[in-house]
Enzyme design. Structure first.
Site, mmCIF file in Angstrom:
data_model
loop_
_atom_site.group_PDB
_atom_site.id
_atom_site.type_symbol
_atom_site.label_atom_id
_atom_site.label_comp_id
_atom_site.label_asym_id
_atom_site.label_seq_id
_atom_site.Cartn_x
_atom_site.Cartn_y
_atom_site.Cartn_z
ATOM 1 N N GLY A 121 0.665 -4.414 -26.449
ATOM 2 C CA GLY A 121 0.545 -3.199 -25.928
ATOM 3 C C GLY A 121 -0.779 -2.938 -25.600
ATOM 4 O O GLY A 121 -1.836 -3.596 -25.370
ATOM 5 N N ASP A 137 16.156 9.671 -12.029
ATOM 6 C CA ASP A 137 16.849 9.253 -13.328
ATOM 7 C C ASP A 137 15.997 8.782 -14.348
ATOM 8 O O ASP A 137 14.750 9.017 -14.443
ATOM 9 C CB ASP A 137 17.882 8.115 -12.949
ATOM 10 C CG ASP A 137 19.176 8.279 -13.459
ATOM 11 O OD1 ASP A 137 19.480 8.564 -14.710
ATOM 12 O OD2 ASP A 137 20.146 7.902 -12.648
ATOM 13 N N CYS A 146 6.890 20.547 -29.477
ATOM 14 C CA CYS A 146 7.580 19.821 -28.629
ATOM 15 C C CYS A 146 6.657 18.365 -28.324
ATOM 16 O O CYS A 146 5.645 18.139 -28.588
ATOM 17 C CB CYS A 146 7.776 20.612 -27.328
ATOM 18 S SG CYS A 146 6.285 20.735 -26.583
#
Length: 354
Positions: free
Chosen positions: A144, A55, A20
């Site tokens: 990044g 959300d 997962c």
């Protein structure tokens, strides 16, 4: 695009979560939003969607025609090929923009890497895979941040754009809406089986193909159909993300279990017990909100809770969904109507065979 180093390093063995994406459990997230969300909600009328809504991303209105979408996502390895991990991670991070009805514009890499244990060439392959998917999406990757960490992690921070009057939100589902799912379920059980050396090559390929399919076409079709409520199906599973949408909207839903599309081999792997910790946490958290008919098999019920990575969109389609389904299928997506929104206790789901 494999390297000799890739052939000897099983990336998934370095992930603490069995197959997962190691998301915070749904119960913990709900508690965090209760304790923290309201206190940090800025008093800004241009903030259309923030933390309090829980959300998929934050949305800030820039003017009458433009709304900025901001999101991020990252996780530990879910597949063994570094290039594929990057592809999956990028599609997963971009998905939150599509789940709001927007298009991604620009992204930053986020990486944690055990520099003393894994060659930097593997991280380069991860980023190359991510860049390929971002390029397909028309999204620029411009840099990044990287830190040293004993457990490898990778993802992206993404900025997108949408029209402020054409946004998807999880609190807009209405009784009578038909629920449309755009990708099959089962990435969780397949990734768990892969980690344990039990997944077949065909099963892994089908899962990777699904996880690296962008939700861009699904989002475009949903906008064209007039949808206002949608979410992407990721770590909380189909039923977990549906529960959050229903609770935010103050409604209930019915799911027709036999109609839900599944990846090849997913049902057999669930039956064999390849169930991730994230999926088990979903089942536990949703026990009081989800009511499964006795005619639905336990294995199928598990897959409805299965913790997904880079899953499809779950769209609440106003009115009959035939037009939306036809559009989605023309775009090559295996979309299916899996249920409908009903009046009832907020957040409750009745699962039957249909």
């Amino acid at each position: 695009m494999s390297t000799p180093a890739e052939q000897i390093v099983r990336l998934t063995s370095l992930s603490p979560g069995a197959g997962c994406a190691c998301k915070l459990p749904l119960a913990s997230l709900e508690e965090l939003i209760r304790e923290f969300g309201e206190s940090v909600q800025p008093a800004n009328t241009d903030l259309l969607i923030g933390m309090a809504e829980g959300d998929d991303a934050a949305v800030l209105r820039l003017d009458d025609d433009r709304a900025l979408i901001l999101t991020t996502d990252f996780f530990t390895p879910i597949v063994d090929r570094a290039y594929d991990w990057g592809r999956v991670a990028a599609a997963n991070a971009l998905s939150d923009v599509y789940a709001m009805g927007g298009r991604p514009l620009i992204a930053l890499n986020l990486a944690a890497w055990p520099g003393a244990d894994l060659p930097i060439e593997l991280l380069a392959e991860v980023m190359q895979g991510a860049a390929a998917v971002a390029s397909e999406a028309g999204c620029m990757v411009v840099g990044g941040h990287t830190i040293d960490d004993p457990v490898p992690k990778y993802g992206m921070a993404v900025v997108g754009m949408a029209h402020p009057d054409r946004l998807f939100a999880i609190d807009k589902a209405m009784p009578g809406d038909e629920l449309v799912l755009t990708k099959p379920l089962g990435t969780g059980v397949i990734a768990t089986a892969l980690k344990r050396g039990a997944a077949e090559e065909e099963q892994v390929k089908a899962a990777v193909d699904s996880m690296t399919t962008l939700n861009a076409s699904a989002s475009e079709a949903a906008l064209a159909a007039g949808a206002r409520a949608a979410t992407d199906v990721t770590g909380f599973g189909l039923l977990g993300h549906l529960h959050r949408m229903l609770r935010a909207s103050g409604v209930s839903a019915e799911i027709h279990a036999r109609e839900v599309p599944l990846l090849p081999g997913a049902l057999e792997l669930a039956s064999a017990g390849f169930v991730s910790g994230g999926t088990r946490a979903n089942i536990s958290f949703l026990a009081d909100a989800v009511h499964v008919d006795d005619g639905v098999s336990e294995d199928l019920s598990v897959l409805l809770h299965d913790a997904q990575t880079s899953g499809g969109l779950l769209i609440a389609c106003p009115g009959p969904s035939a037009g939306l389904l036809a559009d989605l299928r023309e775009r090559g997506l295996p979309a299916v109507a899996v249920g409908r929104v009903t009046e009832g206790a907020a957040g409750e789901v009745a699962v039957g065979n249909g």
